[in-house]
Design a protein around this motif. Structure first.
Motif, short mmCIF file in Angstrom:
data_model
loop_
_atom_site.label_atom_id
_atom_site.label_comp_id
_atom_site.label_asym_id
_atom_site.label_seq_id
_atom_site.Cartn_x
_atom_site.Cartn_y
_atom_site.Cartn_z
N THR A 287 -3.19 10.78 -0.76
CA THR A 287 -3.57 9.77 0.23
C THR A 287 -4.19 10.43 1.46
O THR A 287 -5.20 9.96 1.98
CB THR A 287 -2.35 8.93 0.65
N GLY B 285 -5.15 1.09 6.64
CA GLY B 285 -3.76 0.80 6.38
C GLY B 285 -3.48 0.38 4.95
O GLY B 285 -2.34 0.46 4.48
N CYS C 254 0.32 4.17 -0.55
CA CYS C 254 1.17 5.36 -0.56
C CYS C 254 2.63 4.96 -0.48
O CYS C 254 3.48 5.49 -1.22
CB CYS C 254 0.79 6.28 0.60
N TYR D 171 -4.49 2.01 2.44
CA TYR D 171 -4.10 3.27 1.80
C TYR D 171 -2.64 3.61 2.13
O TYR D 171 -1.90 4.09 1.26
CB TYR D 171 -5.02 4.40 2.26
N SER D 172 -2.23 3.37 3.37
CA SER D 172 -0.82 3.58 3.74
C SER D 172 0.08 2.70 2.89
O SER D 172 1.14 3.14 2.42
CB SER D 172 -0.62 3.25 5.23
N GLN E 42 -7.52 8.46 10.69
CA GLN E 42 -7.11 7.77 9.46
C GLN E 42 -5.90 8.44 8.80
O GLN E 42 -4.89 7.77 8.55
CB GLN E 42 -8.31 7.64 8.52
N MET F 95 -1.82 7.00 8.77
CA MET F 95 -1.11 6.89 7.49
C MET F 95 0.17 7.71 7.52
O MET F 95 1.23 7.26 7.07
CB MET F 95 -2.03 7.35 6.35
N SER G 284 2.94 5.94 9.40
CA SER G 284 3.43 4.79 8.62
C SER G 284 4.35 5.22 7.48
O SER G 284 5.43 4.66 7.28
CB SER G 284 2.25 4.00 8.06
#
Length: 315
Positions: free
Chosen positions: A112, A96, A102, A98-99, A62, A66, A69
């Motif tokens: 994050t 994603g 961020c 969360y990505s 995870q 991130m 990305s």
């Protein structure tokens, strides 16, 4: 041209991910160094050198996904392409999301990374290994899959629900092992092209993840949540979440709720988006979008060559 950025979820990880970016761009190196520092370990060593089974662990995959990305986004921004100015929306598949937050400045990079480490550990710990399961159902409509889930839950007394609607006739179900196995069998009887048990370690995006949702509620209460610079379309509501309290609620709900990815792509198409740019490892989301709505152009950005090509055509 109206563009939205998407960010991949678990399953897009691969040993070597992000290494070319780090070798080519100082901005990417800075992202990876900050994630390593935030986690107190060299996650980059696992990302670049493996072993694969260690990278695949939920708690590693995870934050690693991130990081790649966000590295792509930071390199684009260093070259004058800022999401706040250029992107209409952002969205991410499961982790994603969360990505996406961020990238939009909702959370700091360090927060994050730590949130995703908590999320990965909590999701893994929520259900003892072997008690939960997930299965991919190919070739049935949503209503049919909901029917077999309800039937299987009724027969076995266990949780069974749709976890992901990925579009193109691909749905993933999740819950108690016996219930998911029964639902997969019922789906085959109902005419599914394929009903495959998935090699996953926990029943993600099901009600059995409630302990992980509680852990995320607490973790999110301890970080600064900013108003994102770009609207983030939430997995569970298929609507932009912009207020900090609503963002936290959507991310908590997402742990036990459905990733409504087909509807998200359809929402983009219905709200003026012409191009989807997938930032990060792999190109899974680009492929899914093509199956959902061929009117949308799609581009995956995960290597230095991809970044150069994107900047040349999207200055």
């Amino acid at each position: 041209m109206t563009i939205a950025f998407t960010f991949p979820g678990q399953g897009s990880q691969a040993v070597g991910m992000g290494k070319e970016l780090a070798d080519s761009f100082s901005e990417a190196r800075d992202v990876f160094a900050e994630v390593d520092e935030a986690l107190g370990e060299k996650l980059t060593a696992t990302m670049w050198d493996g072993p694969e089974d260690k990278l695949t662990l939920t708690a590693n995959a995870q934050p690693a996904l991130m990081a790649v990305s966000v590295a792509v986004v930071r390199v684009l921004e260093a070259n004058g392409y800022t999401l706040a100015e250029k992107a209409a929306y952002v969205a991410g598949h499961s982790l994603g999301e969360y990505s996406a937050h961020c990238a939009a400045g909702t959370f700091s990079l360090a927060d994050t990374a730590r949130l995703l480490r908590v999320r990965g550990n909590a999701m893994q710990a929520a259900v003892p290994v072997g008690e939960g399961a997930m299965a991919a159902i190919i070739g049935l409509e949503v209503d049919d899959v909901e029917f077999v889930c309800e039937a299987a839950a009724g027969e076995t007394g266990g949780v069974c629900q749709i976890a992901n609607d990925n579009g193109g006739g691909q749905l993933v179900i999740s819950g108690a092992k016996a219930a998911v196995e029964r639902a997969a069998a019922l789906a085959s009887d109902k005419g599914a092209k394929r009903a495959l048990m998935l090699p996953v370690s926990a029943p993600f995006h099901s009600a059995l993840m409630a302990p992980a949702a509680d852990a995320m509620r607490e973790a999110l209460s301890n970080v600064t949540i900013n108003v994102p610079s770009v609207p983030v379309v939430a997995n569970v509501t298929v609507a932009p979440a912009t207020e900090p309290a609503a963002i936290a609620d959507r991310l908590v709900e997402q742990v036990t709720g459905q990733v409504r990815w087909r509807e998200t792509i359809e929402w983009f198409a219905g709200n003026g988006v012409a191009t989807l740019a997938e930032a990060g490892s792999g190109k899974v989301l680009t492929g899914l979008a093509r199956r959902i709505d061929r009117s949308l152009a799609g581009v995956a950005i995960n290597t230095p060559a991809d970044i150069e090509a994107f900047l040349q055509t999207n200055a």
